[in-house]
Design an enzyme around this catalytic site. Structure first.
Site, PDB file in Angstrom:
ATOM      1  CG  ASP A   2      -2.129   0.913   1.072  1.00 47.04           C
ATOM      2  OD1 ASP A   2      -3.152   0.508   0.493  1.00 47.04           O
ATOM      3  OD2 ASP A   2      -2.037   2.051   1.544  1.00 47.04           O
ATOM      4  CE1 TYR A  21      -5.408   6.646  -0.475  1.00 49.28           C
ATOM      5  CE2 TYR A  21      -5.258   7.144   1.870  1.00 49.28           C
ATOM      6  CZ  TYR A  21      -5.350   6.222   0.840  1.00 49.28           C
ATOM      7  OH  TYR A  21      -5.381   4.886   1.130  1.00 49.28           O
ATOM      8  CG  HIS A  58      -4.394  -4.256   0.137  1.00 46.58           C
ATOM      9  ND1 HIS A  58      -3.532  -3.858  -0.866  1.00 46.58           N
ATOM     10  CD2 HIS A  58      -4.474  -3.195   1.001  1.00 46.58           C
ATOM     11  CE1 HIS A  58      -3.112  -2.626  -0.623  1.00 46.58           C
ATOM     12  NE2 HIS A  58      -3.656  -2.202   0.494  1.00 46.58           N
TER      13      HIS A  58
END
Length: 402
Positions: A182, A315, A367
């Site tokens: 990630d 982000y 993930h």
């Protein structure tokens, strides 16, 4: 560089914060739900109601807090970041009994945390003549867990990489390797660009992302169209298409107006629960999350030092850093492919752009392999640095073997 001494850390959430959480859960208002919706529109109402009620009335945070404190040796350290003052950083640090163990930084992403190292820590530090051993550092990224959050705008990939690098140097690890998924993939990738060769010797990721070939590179795009992909590669391409079309809406929100979303997540534990629970379920490969696992995971965000909103800003700040996944660093790279990851592209795409020396393909897993498939992930890391591998003894004097 000057660092303060590392300070032992124990989680100890104030009683009033636990009481406030329960009060908010008592007053929660739930939305309606369409008939037979299942997961089509998001987490089912029955799931969220059950978890919220257990969080309010049955879940024992103190029990899990105690277990984490007992299992994970945690510390904090002040780290000065160029242009961003000093941040107090939380991390897990466990040394192997093997003196020549390989220093390894484990870097999480969102909505993960330092807790992802929990299952793999005893495996990585294990001493055996059959495989290399590691000194492990698992950082809580700034704004996550119990690390201080940045206070100024513009804290992006370069700064996250700087914090992680200075943490390793401050612990005496002048040369080290990394493992991440990630955001951990992009941060350790940036570390490889900034510090690769002299300090950062090799990196491994379970998030082997690469850009889809397009007409900007006509030859690569033509090859993409004409290549007879294997069934596994075709499934990976479809999984990637699903994520980009149906599973990435959170990225648009968190990378454009994170503060707006932050008000909801910081004020509503049910909102935070639903926002994270969706990812835990849809991003894993039929992993059987227990209610307590989910609630501990979400509680770490609720009780985090800076609050849930701080974790979203990465982000916004790193949007530009994600726009170009062209040629990668030159230091050795290892990749592990899990079929239910979010970006599962053909391995050939990465081989062309990176110095890939180790590659592993798994039939199951998603993930969060450190949670779902800890033994398999650790086995991959061991193989990458084992005797006879291209990355063996990549850290001078640190073979990983007694």
């Amino acid at each position: 560089m000057l660092f303060s001494d590392e300070t032992p850390f124990k989680i100890n959430v104030p009683d009033e914060k636990i009481a406030t959480l329960r009060n908010k859960l008592e007053l929660a208002t739930f939305p309606d739900e369409l008939e037979d919706a299942g997961w089509k529109y998001g987490p089912p109402l029955a799931d969220i109601k059950r978890l919220a009620e257990k969080w309010r009335s049955e879940y024992d945070w103190r029990k899990h807090e105690k277990e984490i404190n007992q299992e994970l040796p945690m510390f904090t350290r002040d780290i000065e970041v160029d242009g961003f003052d000093t941040l107090n950083i939380h991390y897990v640090h466990k040394r192997s009994e093997v003196g020549d163990a390989i220093p390894l930084l484990f870097c999480h992403g969102w909505p993960g945390s330092f807790l992802e190292v929990r299952k793999i820590l005893p495996l990585l530090t294990d001493s055996s003549p059959e495989h290399p051993s590691f000194h492990v550092v698992a950082i809580s990224l700034p704004g996550y867990g119990f690390s201080e959050a940045p206070h100024k705008q513009g804290f992006a990939a370069k700064q996250y990489a700087e914090v992680a690098h200075k943490l390793m140097l401050g612990l005496g690890y002048k040369e080290y390797v990394t493992q991440g998924g990630d955001w951990g993939f992009l941060i350790t990738r940036k570390m490889a660009f900034e510090y690769g060769g002299k300090h950062h010797k090799a990196w491994h990721t379970n998030f082997p992302a690469a850009e889809t070939p397009n007409w900007k590179s006509p030859l690569s795009f033509l090859q993409f169209l004409l290549t007879p992909w294997s069934p596994a590669e075709k499934a990976g391409i479809e999984r990637t298409k699903w994520f980009r079309a149906k599973g990435s809406g959170y990225i648009a929100a968190q990378s454009t107006q994170p503060q707006t979303l932050g008000y909801s997540l910081a004020d509503s534990p049910v909102g935070l629960l639903a926002w994270i629970y969706e990812k835990l379920v849809l991003w894993t490969d039929n992993y059987k999350w227990s209610d307590d696992e989910v609630l501990t995971w979400v509680s770490l965000y609720w009780f985090s030092r800076a609050g849930p909103a701080a974790s979203l800003r990465i982000y916004f700040e790193m949007a530009g850093d994600c726009s170009n996944l062209g040629p990668g660093p030159t230091i050795p790279m290892g990749t592990s492919y899990f079929p239910k990851g979010l970006i599962v592209v053909p391995a050939a795409w990465l081989r062309k752009l990176n110095n890939v020396v180790f590659e592993s393909h798994h039939r199951t897993g998603g993930h969060f392999p450190a949670i779902e498939r800890p033994e398999e992930l650790v086995q991959d890391v061991r193989k990458m640095f084992a005797k006879g591998s291209p990355a063996f003894s990549i850290v001078p004097g640190k073979t990983g073997y007694a």
